[in-house]
Write an enzyme that holds these catalytic residues in place. Structure first.
Site, mmCIF file in Angstrom:
data_model
loop_
_atom_site.group_PDB
_atom_site.id
_atom_site.type_symbol
_atom_site.label_atom_id
_atom_site.label_comp_id
_atom_site.label_asym_id
_atom_site.label_seq_id
_atom_site.Cartn_x
_atom_site.Cartn_y
_atom_site.Cartn_z
ATOM 1 N N HIS A 1 0.815 -1.214 0.000
ATOM 2 C CA HIS A 1 0.000 0.000 0.000
ATOM 3 C C HIS A 1 0.852 1.270 0.000
ATOM 4 C CE1 HIS A 1 0.988 0.801 4.225
ATOM 5 N NE2 HIS A 1 0.832 -0.506 4.426
ATOM 6 N N GLU B 1 -2.418 -7.480 7.163
ATOM 7 C CA GLU B 1 -1.160 -7.217 7.850
ATOM 8 C C GLU B 1 -1.072 -8.067 9.120
ATOM 9 O OE1 GLU B 1 1.755 -6.809 7.834
ATOM 10 O OE2 GLU B 1 2.255 -4.685 7.679
#
Length: 298
Positions: A71, A184
């Site tokens: 990201h 994550e």
């Protein structure tokens, strides 16, 4: 049995996942056919291969090209990269990307179009966190300038996640599907806790969240941090799942720790140069491409 090799020299390593996997890695470029059960770079050694006997070839229909993307810069990264303890701050809950992060997204968007990658992608898989959802729609979406249409949902509504961005269209882009396995590292850090799926659906109406079982986040724990071994195991489970998909070219928008521990697992038994190259940390909005080969035994 699954075997994988990593780096400029091709050597064999053994893993446990059921999907017989093979990767070929090139940063920001299209990989060529991968040798069966091997990951190779353009070489330091022309004499080495997956089996030690010269070059290997593999049927193209057994290969999947995977574009791995971290990201764009999140609000938690700005301070957290200086002081790791900052990741504990509650104000970074489900962190959104920064103005610089959006610039990184715009740059990668241009790259995937100029390089021709965008035309080849069949599917985008995204971690269900705000920063990855923003990155996915910004890079692979139909673009801004969306106007209200009753027949077409936007990928992202205007100003979603304090983005100060116009709505993003779902026209002329691959489907985007949220998958919990590529989140994550779980637990403790508020930035890694997700919102409810119903809230995301209001912000990203055209993203498919149907593969996520629970509306609320049942994976993230306040006082238990996922171990390195656990995140690597989850990453290998995710890679196995990719092998079941029918799509041949897939983009995955995910996170630094998830990518690091997953890719490091593929290099555990490789030459040290191979493991070093594969395990290198991703920069914000960096794209790397690999090939997974579905090997057939017997």
């Amino acid at each position: 049995m699954s075997t994988v090799t990593v780096s400029v020299n091709c050597s064999i390593s053994t893993l446990k996942p059921s999907f017989a996997s093979s990767l070929r890695f090139r940063r920001r470029s299209f990989p060529l056919l991968s040798p069966r059960s091997a990951l190779c770079f353009s070489g330091l050694s022309e004499t080495m291969d997956c089996g030690g006997g010269g070059p290997c070839v593999f049927p193209l229909h057994r290969c999947k090209t995977i574009h791995l993307v971290r990201h764009g810069q999140g609000i938690h990264n700005v301070e957290g990269d200086k002081n790791y303890d900052a990741y504990m701050k509650p104000e970074y809950f489900d962190a959104h990307i920064t103005p610089l992060g959006w610039q990184e997204v715009d740059n990668l968007r241009k790259h995937v179009r100029d390089s021709g990658i965008m035309k080849k992608i069949d599917l985008v898989i995204v971690s269900p966190l705000l920063r990855t959802l923003q990155t996915a729609v910004g890079v692979f979406g139909g673009g801004e300038g969306y106007t209200d249409r009753t027949d077409v949902l936007p990928l992202m509504v205007e100003n979603a996640g304090n983005s100060n961005r116009a709505a993003i269209s779902s026209l002329n882009c691959p489907p985007i599907v949220a998958v919990e396995l590529c989140r994550e590292r779980l637990g403790v850090h508020p930035c890694d806790k997700r919102r409810s799926i119903s809230e995301y659906q209001s912000l990203f109406p055209a993203i498919d969240f149907s593969l996520i079982d629970s509306n609320e986040d049942t994976w993230w724990k306040t006082d238990v941090r996922e171990t390195k071994e656990e995140i690597a195991s989850r990453g290998l489970k995710f890679m196995n799942w990719l092998g079941t998909r029918k799509e041949k070219e897939i983009a995955i928008v995910t996170h630094r720790a998830f990518l690091f521990h997953t890719l490091s697992a593929f290099g555990n038994y490789s030459h040290h140069l191979e493991k070093k190259e594969l395990s290198k940390l991703f920069a914000n909005c960096e794209l790397r491409s690999v090939v997974i080969v579905d090997g057939v035994t017997g």
